[in-house]
Design a protein around this motif. Sequence first.
Motif, PDB file in Angstrom:
ATOM      1  N   ASP A  32       6.233  -6.695  -6.735  1.00 50.40           N
ATOM      2  CA  ASP A  32       7.521  -6.010  -6.577  1.00 50.40           C
ATOM      3  C   ASP A  32       8.241  -5.880  -7.916  1.00 50.40           C
ATOM      4  O   ASP A  32       8.796  -4.822  -8.237  1.00 50.40           O
ATOM      5  CB  ASP A  32       8.411  -6.763  -5.583  1.00 50.40           C
ATOM      6  N   ASN A  33       8.256  -6.957  -8.687  1.00 48.47           N
ATOM      7  CA  ASN A  33       8.929  -6.917  -9.988  1.00 48.47           C
ATOM      8  C   ASN A  33       8.253  -5.926 -10.932  1.00 48.47           C
ATOM      9  O   ASN A  33       8.930  -5.206 -11.680  1.00 48.47           O
ATOM     10  CB  ASN A  33       8.960  -8.304 -10.616  1.00 48.47           C
ATOM     11  N   ARG A  35       6.552  -3.250 -10.064  1.00 44.85           N
ATOM     12  CA  ARG A  35       6.870  -1.906  -9.580  1.00 44.85           C
ATOM     13  C   ARG A  35       8.290  -1.507  -9.990  1.00 44.85           C
ATOM     14  O   ARG A  35       8.516  -0.396 -10.458  1.00 44.85           O
ATOM     15  CB  ARG A  35       6.734  -1.855  -8.058  1.00 44.85           C
ATOM     16  N   ARG A  36       9.238  -2.443  -9.853  1.00 44.06           N
ATOM     17  CA  ARG A  36      10.632  -2.140 -10.239  1.00 44.06           C
ATOM     18  C   ARG A  36      10.756  -1.866 -11.732  1.00 44.06           C
ATOM     19  O   ARG A  36      11.486  -0.976 -12.157  1.00 44.06           O
ATOM     20  CB  ARG A  36      11.538  -3.312  -9.857  1.00 44.06           C
ATOM     21  N   ARG A  37      10.032  -2.659 -12.549  1.00 40.12           N
ATOM     22  CA  ARG A  37      10.074  -2.452 -13.990  1.00 40.12           C
ATOM     23  C   ARG A  37       9.482  -1.100 -14.371  1.00 40.12           C
ATOM     24  O   ARG A  37       9.993  -0.423 -15.271  1.00 40.12           O
ATOM     25  CB  ARG A  37       9.324  -3.568 -14.716  1.00 40.12           C
ATOM     26  N   GLU A  39       9.394   1.575 -12.470  1.00 43.28           N
ATOM     27  CA  GLU A  39      10.334   2.616 -12.045  1.00 43.28           C
ATOM     28  C   GLU A  39      11.508   2.722 -13.005  1.00 43.28           C
ATOM     29  O   GLU A  39      12.007   3.811 -13.278  1.00 43.28           O
ATOM     30  CB  GLU A  39      10.837   2.327 -10.631  1.00 43.28           C
ATOM     31  N   ALA A  40      11.967   1.582 -13.533  1.00 42.64           N
ATOM     32  CA  ALA A  40      13.105   1.590 -14.448  1.00 42.64           C
ATOM     33  C   ALA A  40      12.685   1.934 -15.870  1.00 42.64           C
ATOM     34  O   ALA A  40      13.531   2.190 -16.724  1.00 42.64           O
ATOM     35  CB  ALA A  40      13.807   0.238 -14.438  1.00 42.64           C
TER      36      ALA A  40
END
Length: 85
Positions: A32-33, A35-37, A39-40
Amino acid sequence: MANRYSKKKKPVNKTKEWITDYYQTGREWDKDNKRRREEAGEKENKGLKNLNSFERSCIVIIILALIGLFIKLVVLKHGFWTPGI
């Protein structure tokens, strides 16, 4: 008459369940982390910078134990099987 002791219960390994759950949860959080990184658009940190406090304290304890063994075995020249001072 049926023997009530003929059926054996399957032993439960709670430690194994706890460790595998901890490992799987950690993997899910990492995914999850990551994927979030992505995306950001952030850069991924690798190495010892992304450890939590428990992992850092474990590493410190291991390093201190290794230093203590080095001092005991090399500097003081006491083996494992010889009595100390």
